[in-house]
Design an enzyme around this catalytic site. Structure first.
Site, PDB file in Angstrom:
ATOM      1  N   GLU A  49       0.839  -1.196   0.000  1.00  0.00           N
ATOM      2  CA  GLU A  49       0.000   0.000   0.000  1.00  0.00           C
ATOM      3  C   GLU A  49       0.871   1.242   0.000  1.00  0.00           C
ATOM      4  OE1 GLU A  49      -3.868   1.854   2.435  1.00  0.00           O
ATOM      5  OE2 GLU A  49      -2.902  -0.003   3.110  1.00  0.00           O
ATOM      6  N   GLU A 197     -12.601  -2.508   2.191  1.00  0.00           N
ATOM      7  CA  GLU A 197     -13.225  -2.191   3.478  1.00  0.00           C
ATOM      8  C   GLU A 197     -14.383  -1.215   3.303  1.00  0.00           C
ATOM      9  OE1 GLU A 197     -10.314  -1.182   6.461  1.00  0.00           O
ATOM     10  OE2 GLU A 197      -9.388  -3.159   6.362  1.00  0.00           O
ATOM     11  N   GLU A 315      -6.000  -9.228   3.942  1.00  0.00           N
ATOM     12  CA  GLU A 315      -5.229  -8.489   4.949  1.00  0.00           C
ATOM     13  C   GLU A 315      -5.189  -9.325   6.221  1.00  0.00           C
ATOM     14  OE1 GLU A 315      -5.953  -4.321   5.672  1.00  0.00           O
ATOM     15  OE2 GLU A 315      -6.486  -3.948   3.565  1.00  0.00           O
ATOM     16  N   GLN A 364       2.172  -5.957   5.831  1.00  0.00           N
ATOM     17  CA  GLN A 364       2.412  -5.659   4.429  1.00  0.00           C
ATOM     18  C   GLN A 364       3.836  -6.069   4.059  1.00  0.00           C
ATOM     19  OE1 GLN A 364       1.321  -1.651   3.299  1.00  0.00           O
ATOM     20  NE2 GLN A 364      -0.710  -1.849   4.140  1.00  0.00           N
TER      21      GLN A 364
END
Length: 510
Positions: A49, A197, A315, A364
């Protein structure tokens, strides 16, 4: 074949009900006669991200940097991720995805507009790393790109144009624009997230509203795509129910799920300076993944009994307070043996539910949350999580061997968790691998494995350390790394393994 691991690692701590003398001993039984299913390599996906120093200062240093790079992407990161055999990489978010307008990141870099990254640190995003940069990097890595589309602040036309820009080989306004920007052939991106989300930073939507929005966006995303809906926040089972009920199966390929191993969202604690209580609570949250996968899968089975739709856990990982002196919005945290435990247990859960979990993304990749790589200037270190994923890569696209697991309990005060986590598979060459994790903070575990086959040899590696808080640093980059494991004995189809406290072992049986 029912897998008892699924019934013991359910993420809920149990009150003590039996004395240690009455507790079950560690025993694993292979069921090689069970129906076969494949552990999809996409379970080993990663996530990049525009957050903190994941992209800028992480992956991307620019082509004028003194740090060796390929089109601005660090060569050492490319080498490290190639060694992991990462199957897919999710980009550009996360929350950032629903503020990202892809046309800002194409064309000459000096002409690209800037925006403010309102989600992560309020820093200026100059868009120097955009669609071409990411997709070219994926080609260099040999990994499938997973693009997260902007539904929260974008438009249907914007996402439809992005699909056409990266995928269409004929003549069209978007393919002409791609060629004008220097790329003749399309990248043929298969995996697409329709928002992120949606229940939170992607728009604070109700599931009924998002289901309709998804149907609208998916309608205009042309081509043979693998479309992934924005799924539930951890145990929001109603979200899954509403989406599975209201989105036709022919429009849906994957349903996302997000769950982080967190002590307390208001008091996450330090990534390095943590107590055994904090460790236990983190592992309780990690083990809860099994319950989540099981219950969301059961809801999906009601509407999709043939399991067409994949559960995509895009995630997952540990989340703690940022390191002292760093930007709170950059989510930079160290990575210890606790994170190795999270990785080992979670991947075992995914393996054992691989009939439904067919894709996942660790959060991540670089410098953010449970990263596999940390950088500091020209330096790069590999984390304990990296080493677990490297050890476990032997399971990618292998055939799952269902197992029964009877485990001793890891006890803290009046609560318990299963001490032993495991999964097993057979690869295409016929070699069997078994992954074993002992999460107990102080006790070694001896495990008896009934293989049911006449194996002739056993070998393996272990990741362990003297303290749970141990980690690799820029002054000690190789403090933690896998070494040869000598604690396994094979005799008469029975494997006996002695696991040190908080350790991860992968064994090869031939």
């Amino acid at each position: 074949m029912k897998n008892k691991f699924r019934s013991v690692c359910m993420g809920v701590s149990l009150l003590l009900t039996a004395s240690p003398a009455l507790q079950a001993q560690n025993k694993i039984t292979f069921h090689t006669d069970a129906p076969t299913q494949t552990i999809n390599r996409n379970i080993y996906g990663h996530f990049a991200e525009h957050l903190g120093n994941c992209i800028y200062g992480g992956f991307y240093v620019g082509d004028t940097s003194r740090i060796p790079n390929i089109k601005g992407v660090r060569k050492d990161i490319i080498a490290a991720l190639k060694a992991l055999k990462i199957p897919n990489l999710r980009w550009p978010g996360g929350c950032f995805a629903d503020t990202y307008h892809w046309k800002d990141g194409i064309g000459p870099k000096e002409k690209r507009p800037t925006i403010v990254n309102t989600w992560w640190g309020g820093v200026t995003e100059n868009n120097s790393f955009g669609t071409h940069d990411f997709l070219d990097m994926c080609e260099e890595l040999g990994t499938e790109p997973y693009l997260a589309g902007n539904v929260g602040s974008g438009t249907v036309q914007e996402l439809a144009d992005w699909v056409q820009y990266v995928n269409f080989s004929g003549k069209s306004p978007m393919s002409d624009l791609r060629q004008h920007n220097g790329r003749q052939q399309p990248w043929k991106v298969q995996y697409w997230g329709v928002g992120n989300e949606a229940w939170g930073c992607g728009g604070n939507m109700r599931p009924e509203y998002y289901a309709d929005i998804y149907r609208k966006y998916a309608t205009f995303m042309s081509g043979n795509l693998f479309k992934i809906a924005s799924g539930a926040n951890s145990s929001d089972y109603n979200w899954t129910e509403v989406l599975m009920k209201n989105i036709p199966l022919h429009m849906l390929d994957g349903l996302a799920l997000h769950h982080y191993s967190v002590i307390d969202w208001n008091k996450k604690g330090s990534a390095v300076d943590f107590s055994e209580e904090q460790y236990f609570r983190t592992m309780r949250s990690a083990c809860f993944m099994d319950t989540l996968v099981r219950r969301h899968s059961a809801i999906m089975d009601k509407y999709d009994p043939k399991k067409k739709v994949a559960l995509v856990v895009d995630e997952w990982g540990g989340w703690y307070n940022v390191e002292a002196g760093t930007n709170p919005g950059f989510l930079f945290q160290q990575n210890t043996m606790r994170d190795a435990m999270i990785a080992g247990v979670t991947l075992n859960i995914f393996h054992n539910h691989s009939d439904r979990v067919r894709m996942a993304n660790l959060a991540q990749t670089v410098n953010v949350l449970q990263a596999v790589v940390l950088t500091k200037g020209e330096q790069l270190i590999l984390t304990p999580t990296y080493h677990v994923m490297e050890m476990y890569k032997v399971h990618q696209d292998a055939t799952l061997i269902p197992i029964d697991v009877q485990s001793n309990k890891y006890t803290y005060k009046n609560e318990q968790l299963p001490a032993v986590s495991a999964s097993a598979s057979k690869d295409k060459s016929g070699v069997t691998h078994i992954s074993l994790v002992n999460i107990d903070a102080s006790k070694a575990q001896e495990i008896t494995v009934q293989t049911g086959a006449a194996y002739k040899s056993v070998a393996g590696r272990i990741l362990s350390s003297a303290k749970l808080q141990d980690h690799n640093s820029f002054t000690q980059p190789d403090k933690l790394r896998p070494v040869a494991f000598k604690g396994a004995v094979l005799k008469n189809n029975t494997l006996t393994v002695k696991l040190p406290p908080f350790s991860v072992v992968v064994l090869e049986l031939q």
